[in-house]
Each structure stands twice: as structure tokens, then as C-alpha cells.
Design a protein around this motif. Structure first.
Motif, PDB file in Angstrom:
ATOM      1  N   GLU A  81       1.592  -2.052  -0.184  1.00 35.30           N
ATOM      2  CA  GLU A  81       1.810  -2.719  -1.483  1.00 35.30           C
ATOM      3  C   GLU A  81       0.926  -3.946  -1.642  1.00 35.30           C
ATOM      4  O   GLU A  81       0.348  -4.177  -2.710  1.00 35.30           O
ATOM      5  CB  GLU A  81       3.291  -3.100  -1.651  1.00 35.30           C
ATOM      6  CG  GLU A  81       4.228  -1.918  -1.815  1.00 35.30           C
ATOM      7  CD  GLU A  81       3.740  -0.914  -2.860  1.00 35.30           C
ATOM      8  OE1 GLU A  81       3.323  -1.344  -3.952  1.00 35.30           O
ATOM      9  OE2 GLU A  81       3.739   0.301  -2.550  1.00 35.30           O
ATOM     10  N   SER A 110      -2.031  -4.542  -4.299  1.00 31.51           N
ATOM     11  CA  SER A 110      -2.007  -5.730  -5.157  1.00 31.51           C
ATOM     12  C   SER A 110      -3.322  -6.517  -5.028  1.00 31.51           C
ATOM     13  O   SER A 110      -3.896  -6.981  -6.026  1.00 31.51           O
ATOM     14  CB  SER A 110      -0.812  -6.595  -4.773  1.00 31.51           C
ATOM     15  OG  SER A 110      -0.901  -7.842  -5.374  1.00 31.51           O
ATOM     16  N   GLU A 119      -6.018  -4.707  -6.881  1.00 30.36           N
ATOM     17  CA  GLU A 119      -5.843  -4.849  -8.326  1.00 30.36           C
ATOM     18  C   GLU A 119      -6.379  -6.197  -8.822  1.00 30.36           C
ATOM     19  O   GLU A 119      -7.073  -6.279  -9.846  1.00 30.36           O
ATOM     20  CB  GLU A 119      -4.352  -4.723  -8.644  1.00 30.36           C
ATOM     21  CG  GLU A 119      -4.038  -4.743 -10.120  1.00 30.36           C
ATOM     22  CD  GLU A 119      -2.557  -5.033 -10.390  1.00 30.36           C
ATOM     23  OE1 GLU A 119      -1.726  -4.821  -9.484  1.00 30.36           O
ATOM     24  OE2 GLU A 119      -2.257  -5.505 -11.484  1.00 30.36           O
TER      25      GLU A 119
END
Lengths: 350, 216
Positions: B116, B120, B123
């Protein structure tokens, strides 16, 4: 005719000086920022200076004639020579000087030498423009700057295309500026000869609608001399104006040239004056103004519009010193030269 | 003059294509990282190949733009800045290709625990690079908006830094990986992905200076 042409050489020398100096006022920013090639600038400049001189040169020359109506050819020769020498000396120092101030200084030198009274009204009119023309150019540049910023913000032209438009506008403004320079400043070059030399040229009539008179031929010769000055000596001064005084972007260069051209045109065009007077609008006196002062005014206008942080006051100060020194040098050189020409060469100078 | 505007159109088209390529490479990177962490290695490898192709196409375009700008004596005052911008933008696409190549070679299995956080981080780095491309487009067409985009580049770079730090602290913390080699691998890949945002920020800073110079 031969003697007339011989005496005209000093005016041609002055024209050459004007071409080598004042063309830089119109094209320096464009050539200095490398947006326009020197060869291209020199060609357009020469053509439009000659056109301006021949078509619209009479108005401002007339005012200069009032300052000193030099009837003796040798006197006119010496006055023009003195002015040219003053400009040449300043050019050697790479200072953009004003031919207007040199010739006015030289005419005042002739007035003092000949004992003819100085026409205070005409002198005040000319000197008033020395102050007014740069202020007016600064005002135009200031307003045009915000107008161009507004347009660019809303039109969103691509950088590459903007470059093309800017080059085109610099060429157009340069052509307009050269025309205005020829119209406004030919009086500086040939004005002192009108009374003594124009009658030596024959008048040509092309049908009934076009007459090519002595004064126009005199102006054509002067225009050609200016063109020779542009080609032979103006590049160095263009680089000084374009690169040293103020870091101008090509777009601001266009604004400065356009503002200065408008001012020179306002003080030269008889047609515009008639139009303004005819419509009850305030008009401008037709007076040779200094394109050097005008261009510096434009640069200051841009500087003020941008907040006044980038101005190189030291170089501006140096140029202002030239403005004071040029007419003084012109007057002294003229006085001494007239003395020599009269007493050594035995010529009638007034 | 007509010829000038024909040339101008061509070079404008090439600059747009170049910026489009960078946008595509950023999106490819985004997709590639997602495919990797979702375990779709074949799809990831496809994205890596796409990024390599975009990288070599961009080099060719950049050379063509540079040649045309000098040959046709365009934008003499801003030429150096435009070429400087295009060259540093090339660093962005180089980083993308390089990071995906390293994922392809090492196929690091140790990163799964931090999936995760890595997604992130990717991104946020991608957003930083995308804002940079928007800033670059604005530099050519709408200079007044460059600064807004540059502010966003800085924002997303800062966000990426925070996630990068979190990953490192987790990897080296008491609940982190046992082996030092694994910790180092986690740190290395976090730094590599974050490098995309760092590079975008470096280019944005240069672009800021070019923009000040171009304001009339």
C-alpha cells in the motif's frame, strides 16, 4: 553645380554620422536581441529612411531653417561639418549621441560667430522637444507594455509562433521607425543647405501630378548618405543599444521601437498635423527630435512599467552626459571652424 | 514568412508530441508499478517495454527539435532555455525507464509487505511528474499559469518524501524485515520511485527561472 556638391560633402558626412548612430536607435533592440539580422535591418532601414526623407522631410526641416537661415554655402558647409565632427567624436566613444543636438549646437555656434540673433522661439521649441519627446515615448511605452501583456495573457500564442510574430512586428516597427527617422531627421542633415543649395538642382516634372524639386533631391542625397552610414558603421552602436542599456526581451524591444517611431512621426508628419488641426485636436510642432533621447525614454517607460528595478542608471547617466556635451561641442567646433574657413580659406560664411 | 510559420507549426507539433510522450511514459510507469504489486508480471514487463520505446522515441524527437531550432535560427533569446527544459524533461523519462528496468531485473519479492505504501509513493511521484508536464505545456502556451503547476509539483514531491520516509522507518523498525539485505532492498526501491518526484522538482525549479526570464 560642382562647387555646390563639393560643399554638400559635409552634409553627406553628417548624414553618414546619422546613419551610423541613429539607425541603432530604431534597430538596435531588434538586432541586439538577434531577432532581426543586421543585413535585413540595414536594407529595410535604408529604403525607409530615404522614403521618409524625400516624402515627409520638409516639415521638420522648416523649423530648423528658422533657427539659422544660413544663406552662404560655405557657412552651411562648415556648420554641417562641425555637427558631423561632433557626432563622429561621440560615436568613436560608442555613445549613442543625438545628431539633432549636434546640428542645433553648430547652428547656435554660427549665430554667435555671425552675430545674427538667435531665434529664441525656434530654439525654445526645439529644446522643449528634447525634454518632451523622451517623456512622451516613455508614456507610450508604459501604456503599450500593459496592452501587450493583456493581449498575450488572453491570446495564448505558442512560444515559437510568438517568436515569428515578434520578428514580423519588429520589422514593421523598424520600417515605420526608419521612415519617421528619415522624415524627422533629414532636416538635421540637409536643413542648413536648403537656402543656399536647393536652387542649384533642376526641377523634374513627371506629368502634372509629381514634381521632384531641388529640396527633395537634396533630401534624397542626404538619405543616401544616411544609408551608407547604416551599412558601414551602425552595427557596433546597435549592439550597444540592444545589449548594454537595458536587458530587453524581443517583445519589449518591439514596444520601445514602436513608441519611439510614433513620437518621431508625430513631430515630423505634415499630413498628421493637418489632420489633427482639421479635427480640432492638439497637434505637435514639426521639429527634429532626438531619436536617441526618444529611445531611452521608451526604455525608461518599460523599466517603470516593470517596477523600475532593472534600469542601468549608470549607462543612462553616461548617455545624458552626451546629450549635454554634444550641443556644446557642436557650438564650439562650429565657432572655431567658421573662424578658420573665413580667415584661412577666405570663404564667406554668413 | 509563410515558410517560417510552416516550420513553426512543425516544431510546435514536435514539442507537443515530446510532452505527450512524457505523459504517456508517466502513465505507463503508474500502470507498470500497479501491475507489479498486483503480481501481474507479464503485464508489468509489457509496460516496461512500452516505457523503453517511449524513451527512445523521445530522444529522437528532442534531437529533431534541437536541430530545427538551431538550423532555422528560431527563438534566439529563449533557445537555450527551451533546449535546457527539454533535456531535463528527458531525465524524467530516463528515470521511469531505469526504475522499471530495475524492477524487471530484481523482481523484488520483499516489497510485498509494504504494497500500500509503495502504491501510494508511486501515485504521489506520478502526480508530481504530471504537474511538471502541465507546467511545461503552460511555459509554451500560457506562461501565467506555470507557477501554479510548479507549486503543485513541489506539493506532491513533499508528499512523496513523507511516504518514502515511512517505508524506510517501517523496514528498519522493530517490525521490519529481518535481513539487512532485505531492508536495504526496500529502502533502495523506495528511493528509486521517489527519485521520479525529486527529478520533477529539479526540473520545475529550472522551469521557474526560465519563466521569470521569459516574462516580457
Amino acid at each position: 553645380m560642382g562647387v555646390t556638391l563639393l560643399f554638400l560633402t559635409s552634409g553627406l558626412f553628417l548624414g553618414w554620422s546619422l546613419g551610423s548612430n541613429d539607425a541603432a536607435n530604431v534597430w538596435g533592440t531588434a538586432v541586439g536581441t538577434r531577432m532581426v539580422k543586421f543585413k535585413q535591418a540595414a536594407l529595410i532601414c535604408s529604403i525607409f529612411i530615404i522614403l521618409g526623407a524625400v516624402v515627409s522631410g520638409a516639415g521638420a526641416s522648416h523649423t530648423l531653417g528658422k533657427l539659422g537661415a544660413i544663406g552662404a554655402l560655405a557657412g552651411a558647409f562648415t556648420v554641417a561639418f562641425s555637427a558631423a565632427l561632433s557626432v563622429y567624436l561621440m560615436t568613436r566613444l560608442a555613445l549613442p549621441v543625438s545628431t539633432t543636438q549636434a546640428i542645433v549646437g553648430a547652428i547656435v555656434g554660427w549665430n554667435l560667430f555671425s552675430g545674427t540673433g538667435i531665434n529664441g522661439a525656434a530654439l525654445a521649441k526645439v529644446m522643449g522637444t528634447w525634454v518632451f519627446s523622451p517623456v512622451l515615448t516613455a508614456f507610450f511605452a508604459f501604456v503599450l507594455y500593459f496592452l501587450v501583456v493583456f493581449i498575450l495573457k488572453h491570446v495564448k500564442v505558442h512560444l515559437i509562433r510568438l517568436d515569428g510574430y515578434t520578428r514580423l512586428l519588429l520589422l514593421l516597427a523598424g520600417a515605420f521607425g526608419s521612415y519617421s527617422l528619415g522624415a524627422n531627421n533629414i532636416g538635421n542633415v540637409m536643413g542648413v543647405f536648403i537656402k543656399s543649395a536647393a536652387s542649384a538642382f533642376p526641377t523634374f516634372n513627371l506629368g502634372s501630378f509629381f514634381t521632384f524639386g531641388g529640396v527633395q533631391q537634396l533630401f534624397l542625397l542626404g538619405g543616401l548618405a544616411i544609408a551608407v552610414g547604416v551599412y558601414t558603421y551602425s552595427k557596433r552602436v546597435m549592439m550597444t543599444v540592444g545589449a548594454d542599456i537595458f536587458k530587453l526581451s524581443p517583445v519589449t524591444a518591439f514596444i520601445v521601437v514602436l513608441s519611439s517611431s510614433i513620437v518621431l512621426f508625430l513631430f515630423a508628419s505634415q499630413g498628421l498635423k493637418n489632420f489633427l488641426v482639421g479635427h480640432n485636436l492638439p497637434s505637435f510642432p514639426l521639429v527634429p527630435v532626438s531619436s536617441s533621447q526618444s529611445i531611452v525614454g521608451g526604455v525608461i517607460g518599460i523599466g517603470l512599467a516593470k517596477g523600475g528595478h532593472n534600469l542601468n542608471l549608470r549607462i543612462l547617466g553616461k548617455i545624458s552626459l552626451g546629450w549635454i556635451a554634444t550641443p556644446l561641442i557642436g557650438a564650439v567646433v562650429a565657432f572655431v571652424s567658421l573662424f578658420i574657413v573665413q580667415n584661412v580659406f577666405g570663404q564667406v560664411v554668413y | 514568412m509563410n515558410l517560417f510559420f510552416q516550420r513553426a507549426r512543425k516544431i510546435e507539433g514536435n514539442i507537443d508530441k515530446y510532452l505527450d510522450n512524457i505523459t504517456k511514459a508517466i502513465l505507463t510507469f503508474d500502470q507498470g508499478i500497479k501491475e507489479f504489486f498486483n503480481g501481474n508480471i507479464d503485464l508489468f514487463e509489457e509496460k516496461y517495454k512500452e516505457a523503453s520505446k517511449l524513451e527512445s522515441d523521445s530522444d529522437e524527437l528532442r534531437r529533431d527539435i534541437k536541430y530545427t531550432l538551431y538550423r532555422d535560427l528560431l527563438i534566439p533569446d529563449a533557445r537555450g532555455d527551451v533546449l535546457g527544459l527539454l533535456e531535463t524533461l528527458d531525465d524524467v523519462i530516463d528515470i521511469i525507464e531505469e526504475v522499471l528496468r530495475e524492477f524487471s531485473i530484481e523482481k523484488p519479492a520483499t516489497l510485498g509487505d509494504y504494497k500500500e505504501d509503495f502504491l501510494s509513493l508511486s501515485e504521489k511521484s506520478v502526480k508530481s511528474a504530471q504537474e511538471l508536464v502541465s507546467a511545461s505545456r503552460a511555459f509554451f502556451r500560457d506562461i501565467t499559469n506555470v507557477h501554479d503547476f510548479i507549486t503543485q509539483v513541489h506539493y506532491w514531491e513533499h508528499e512523496a518524501d513523507k511516504v518514502e520516509e515511512r517505508i524506510k522507518r517501517n523496514a528498519f523498525g522493530p517490525d521490519g524485515r529481518e535481513k539487512l539485505s532485505e531492508k536495504v532492498q526496500v529502502r533502495y526501491f523506495a528511493e528509486r520511485i521517489s527519485l521520479l518526484a525529486d527529478t520533477a522538482e529539479d526540473v520545475a525549479e529550472r522551469l521557474d527561472v526560465y519563466t521569470i526570464k521569459r516574462s516580457i
